[in-house]
Design a protein around this motif. Structure first.
Motif: not given
Length: 304
Positions: A10, A14, A219, A222-223
């Motif tokens: 992770n 990131l 991003y 992913r989130y």
């Protein structure tokens, strides 16, 4: 062991996102010696453009699958590059010969303008997005805990490494890269030798903005969230990554991003999540006390 391995994965994914944004910071700084503090908000704009494109193409049933994601990325890069070019023309070029704080103040003003523009046009609420890339590879299992490397994380890692390789080649092997390095060493002398310094600087902003849009799209995928203030927080962390890695160094920017991502992830996993930013910035301070130029930065030598 399995939990630590999952946090490592992770943290790397990131950190790769931070590294992509940090490359944009370090490219602009390497040429004109100034920090583009609107760069984080360019990242935010790229995420919103990707969100709009995804809702139009995929949710609207026009396209789906990897081709749709690739088209979304191309659309986001094109529009965000235009924003980067505009920032350079409005906030930097008119003030290039002024005192050094003037472009910095102007860039902060552009950051506020972009934030408020997105807030007014898209609303202040957090915009959610359903997962578009699901599934992954199971690496190991410890009891009921499964360590998984998701396809989204694989995409982030591969994209960042590919971008780093491409732009390292661009800077070191092409005419544009030679022009950028000439502008970095002496902009006036580069202009006297026939290099179009205005165009070179504009291209650096455009390329940096395109990289920020790639990070914004990754991003978002992913989130699954986007909001008008996300660019400030992520931008500060990416700037921290650029400084930690050695601002002016492309590999250093990615390395700094990895370190910030790993510190933030492991601190959140094993300590208090509220203090993850304090930990990241605290380690930056300690690193710069002993390595003022960053991990891969080179010492500036001023000839008199």
């Amino acid at each position: 062991m399995a939990y630590a391995l999952q946090q490592l994965i992770n943290g790397i994914s990131l950190g790769m996102i931070y590294g992509l944004i940090a490359v944009g910071y370090t490219m602009v700084y390497g040429i004109i010696g100034m920090i583009n503090f609107a760069h984080g908000d360019i990242f935010m704009v790229g995420a919103f453009i990707s969100l709009i494109a995804i809702l139009m193409l995929i949710s609207g049933g026009m396209m789906e699958g990897p081709a749709a994601i690739l088209l979304v990325l191309v659309i986001s890069m094109a529009f965000t590059a235009l924003y980067g070019w505009t920032v350079e023309r409005v906030a930097y070029r008119p003030l290039r010969g002024s005192f050094r704080l003037a472009p910095l103040i102007s860039a902060i003003g552009m950051s506020i303008v972009l934030q408020n523009f997105v807030q007014v046009s898209q609303g202040a609420r957090v915009k959610p997005l359903e997962p578009q890339i699901t599934g992954g590879v199971e690496l190991m299992r410890e009891g009921n805990f499964v360590v998984q490397l998701s396809y989204m994380q694989i995409l982030i890692i591969v994209s960042t490494l590919a971008v780093l390789a491409i732009f390292t080649w661009l800077v070191t092997q092409t005419a544009l890269g030679r022009a950028m390095r000439a502008c970095e060493q002496d902009r006036k002398m580069a202009a006297l030798l026939g290099i179009n310094t205005d165009r070179t600087i504009s291209l650096a902003f455009v390329i940096g903005a395109a990289l920020a849009s790639v990070a914004g799209t990754l991003y978002l995928l992913r989130y699954g969230i986007a909001d008008f203030f996300m660019g400030f927080i992520v931008g500060v962390k990416a700037f921290t990554a650029a400084v930690l890695g050695g601002i002016g160094s492309l590999p250093g920017a990615v390395l700094g991003g990895l370190l910030i991502g790993l510190i933030e992830t492991f601190w959140s996993a094993y300590f208090s999540v509220q203090y993850k930013d304090v930990a990241a910035f605290g380690i930056l301070v300690l690193a710069l006390v002993f390595l003022p130029t960053g991990l891969l930065g080179r010492q500036e030598v001023e000839k008199v």
